[in-house]
Design an enzyme around this catalytic site. Structure first.
Site, PDB file in Angstrom:
ATOM      1  N   TYR A  96      -5.590 -99.010 -37.186  1.00 13.44           N
ATOM      2  CA  TYR A  96      -6.056 -97.894 -36.134  1.00 13.44           C
ATOM      3  C   TYR A  96      -7.465 -97.042 -36.404  1.00 13.44           C
ATOM      4  O   TYR A  96      -7.856 -96.523 -35.592  1.00 13.44           O
ATOM      5  CB  TYR A  96      -4.997 -96.968 -35.940  1.00 13.44           C
ATOM      6  N   HIS A 111       2.140-104.891 -40.994  1.00  7.77           N
ATOM      7  CA  HIS A 111       2.034-104.530 -39.715  1.00  7.77           C
ATOM      8  C   HIS A 111       2.498-105.699 -38.767  1.00  7.77           C
ATOM      9  O   HIS A 111       2.828-105.613 -37.656  1.00  7.77           O
ATOM     10  CB  HIS A 111       0.514-104.223 -39.582  1.00  7.77           C
TER      11      HIS A 111
HETATM   12  N1  NAP Z   1       3.535-102.072 -34.692  1.00  8.33           N
HETATM   13  C1  NAP Z   1       2.757-102.416 -33.839  1.00  8.33           C
HETATM   14  O1  NAP Z   1       2.078-103.524 -33.857  1.00  8.33           O
HETATM   15  C2  NAP Z   1       2.216-101.527 -32.718  1.00  8.33           C
HETATM   16  C3  NAP Z   1       1.843-101.947 -31.533  1.00  8.33           C
HETATM   17  C4  NAP Z   1       1.610-101.082 -30.494  1.00  8.33           C
HETATM   18  C5  NAP Z   1       1.879 -99.809 -30.656  1.00  8.33           C
HETATM   19  N2  NAP Z   1       2.386 -99.250 -31.717  1.00  8.33           N
HETATM   20  C6  NAP Z   1       2.751 -97.886 -32.196  1.00  8.33           C
HETATM   21  O2  NAP Z   1       3.342 -97.363 -31.125  1.00  8.33           O
HETATM   22  C7  NAP Z   1       2.605 -96.220 -30.498  1.00  8.33           C
HETATM   23  C8  NAP Z   1       2.943 -95.946 -28.871  1.00  8.33           C
HETATM   24  O3  NAP Z   1       2.775 -97.289 -28.068  1.00  8.33           O
HETATM   25  P1  NAP Z   1       1.474 -97.414 -27.341  1.00  8.33           P
HETATM   26  O4  NAP Z   1       0.394 -96.497 -27.676  1.00  8.33           O
HETATM   27  O5  NAP Z   1       1.110 -98.923 -27.232  1.00  8.33           O
HETATM   28  O6  NAP Z   1       2.046 -97.091 -25.868  1.00  8.33           O
HETATM   29  P2  NAP Z   1       2.958 -96.071 -25.196  1.00  8.33           P
HETATM   30  O7  NAP Z   1       3.050 -94.854 -26.055  1.00  8.33           O
HETATM   31  O8  NAP Z   1       4.035 -96.693 -24.450  1.00  8.33           O
HETATM   32  O9  NAP Z   1       1.939 -95.425 -24.001  1.00  8.33           O
HETATM   33  C9  NAP Z   1       0.781 -94.906 -24.115  1.00  8.33           C
HETATM   34  C10 NAP Z   1       0.220 -94.752 -22.646  1.00  8.33           C
HETATM   35  O10 NAP Z   1       1.018 -93.943 -21.875  1.00  8.33           O
HETATM   36  C11 NAP Z   1       0.279 -92.823 -21.247  1.00  8.33           C
HETATM   37  N3  NAP Z   1       1.244 -91.774 -21.357  1.00  8.33           N
HETATM   38  C12 NAP Z   1       1.390 -90.974 -22.730  1.00  8.33           C
HETATM   39  N4  NAP Z   1       2.486 -90.118 -22.339  1.00  8.33           N
HETATM   40  C13 NAP Z   1       2.587 -90.044 -20.833  1.00  8.33           C
HETATM   41  C14 NAP Z   1       3.302 -89.357 -19.988  1.00  8.33           C
HETATM   42  N5  NAP Z   1       4.151 -88.395 -20.295  1.00  8.33           N
HETATM   43  N6  NAP Z   1       3.244 -89.511 -18.402  1.00  8.33           N
HETATM   44  C15 NAP Z   1       2.282 -90.681 -18.203  1.00  8.33           C
HETATM   45  N7  NAP Z   1       1.798 -91.580 -18.989  1.00  8.33           N
HETATM   46  C16 NAP Z   1       1.731 -91.149 -20.346  1.00  8.33           C
HETATM   47  C17 NAP Z   1      -0.915 -92.779 -22.531  1.00  8.33           C
HETATM   48  O11 NAP Z   1      -2.115 -91.922 -21.779  1.00  8.33           O
HETATM   49  P3  NAP Z   1      -3.032 -90.986 -22.278  1.00  8.33           P
HETATM   50  O12 NAP Z   1      -3.066 -91.315 -23.742  1.00  8.33           O
HETATM   51  O13 NAP Z   1      -4.086 -91.004 -21.310  1.00  8.33           O
HETATM   52  O14 NAP Z   1      -2.301 -89.537 -22.292  1.00  8.33           O
HETATM   53  C18 NAP Z   1      -1.143 -94.006 -22.906  1.00  8.33           C
HETATM   54  O15 NAP Z   1      -1.895 -94.659 -21.622  1.00  8.33           O
HETATM   55  C19 NAP Z   1       1.208 -96.496 -30.808  1.00  8.33           C
HETATM   56  O16 NAP Z   1       0.441 -95.657 -30.541  1.00  8.33           O
HETATM   57  C20 NAP Z   1       1.230 -97.000 -32.390  1.00  8.33           C
HETATM   58  O17 NAP Z   1       1.401 -95.854 -32.941  1.00  8.33           O
HETATM   59  C21 NAP Z   1       2.622-100.230 -32.982  1.00  8.33           C
END
Ligand code: NAP
Length: 255
Positions: A50, A106
């Site tokens: 990241y 990862h």
């Molecule tokens: N291990 C892996 O391979 C892997 C892969 C993917 C993710 N991850 C981890 O999981 C975390 C979460 O997953 P993610 O970032 O993919 O997706 P997520 O948390 O499901 O979604 C993030 C998106 O949702 C929006 N959002 C957040 N809160 C909201 C709300 N209350 N209402 C409406 N929209 C909202 C955010 O917009 P804004 O930011 O514009 O507010 C962003 O566009 C990552 O940050 C990472 O730490 C790990």
């Protein structure tokens, strides 16, 4: 407030709700992490990939929240296999901490379990560089391969999860092996306009996104929503003031 958490070591509790930091590169991570810690989040999820460990670490120090109150996870990129020790040392330096709470592989290197890497993880834990070790994006068969090779199970498997991906059998298979399921992308993997979320949300005076997070917590699945938007960061943490009924849980299970 004591936050609901799950045990991932003899003396180690992992809060069920954490803050995700993917797609917050470099300086973009600083303010959101500060807001998250000010709001009450006590669990941060980052990764070498990241490119924000230094900013996450600085936000943690500047927040004034004692280090031992925050659960910090980072991850080894699969292409760094063979350079595990060098990579965890770089993560510790960047984060500015002496020890991680959780270090994850990862994703499976070249699509395979790679017990050699897992042995390095076991050694890193033994040497006190991290309190717990786990994996991400591993299948049950790959987890079994690590257990067979080393006798040590990952404490966590971080995998995509949401109501649409709900799989009782997969959860049970993890639990039988003592592996905690940590779900990622709760919103990106959901249809936020699904009427079930809207109806349940209305009944509790909350938002569909809050229903999705609460559903994970009541299933004891760790959930790590990401947002760069302060109001959303706060809203996503405001999920401890209502409880979904068994019937609501079942409806969401079936989405
Ligand atoms: N291990 C892996 O391979 C892997 C892969 C993917 C993710 N991850 C981890 O999981 C975390 C979460 O997953 P993610 O970032 O993919 O997706 P997520 O948390 O499901 O979604 C993030 C998106 O949702 C929006 N959002 C957040 N809160 C909201 C709300 N209350 N209402 C409406 N929209 C909202 C955010 O917009 P804004 O930011 O514009 O507010 C962003 O566009 C990552 O940050 C990472 O730490 C790990």
């Amino acid at each position: 407030m004591t936050q609901p958490s799950v045990k991932v070591g003899p003396d180690l509790a992992m809060p069920l709700l954490g803050f995700g930091t993917w797609q917050l590169p470099g300086q973009e991570a600083y303010e959101p992490v500060r807001v998250a810690l000010d709001t009450g989040y006590r669990h941060l999820d980052t990764a070498t990939m990241y490119r924000n460990e230094a900013q996450v670490g600085r936000a943690l120090r500047d927040s004034g929240v004692p280090r031992e109150e925050v659960f910090v996870t980072t991850k080894l990129p699969a292409e760094r296999t063979g350079r595990e020790r060098e990579t965890i040392s770089a993560s510790l330096r960047a984060l500015g901490v002496d020890q991680l709470d959780l270090w994850l592989v990862h994703w499976p290197p070249n699509g395979s379990a790679r017990p050699e890497t897992w042995r390095e993880f076991v050694a890193a834990k033994r040497d006190g560089l991290t309190r717990a070790i786990g994996v991400s994006n591993y299948s049950i068969a790959q987890i079994d391969e690590l257990i067979d090779a080393t006798g040590e199970a990952p404490v966590v498997n971080q995998i995509p999860y949401s109501p649409a991906l709900h799989d009782q059998k997969l959860l049970a298979e993890h639990r039988e092996r003592g592996v905690v399921v940590e779900g990622y992308s709760p919103f990106r993997r959901s249809d936020l306009r699904d009427p079930v979320f809207a109806e349940v949300a209305r009944a509790h005076g909350v938002r569909p996104t809050q229903v999705i997070l609460r559903w994970h917590i009541q299933h004891e699945i760790v959930v790590i929503p990401k947002s760069k938007t302060p109001d959303r960061i706060r809203e996503n943490f405001d999920v401890f003031g209502f409880t979904l009924t068994d019937e609501e849980m079942a409806r969401i299970d079936a989405v």
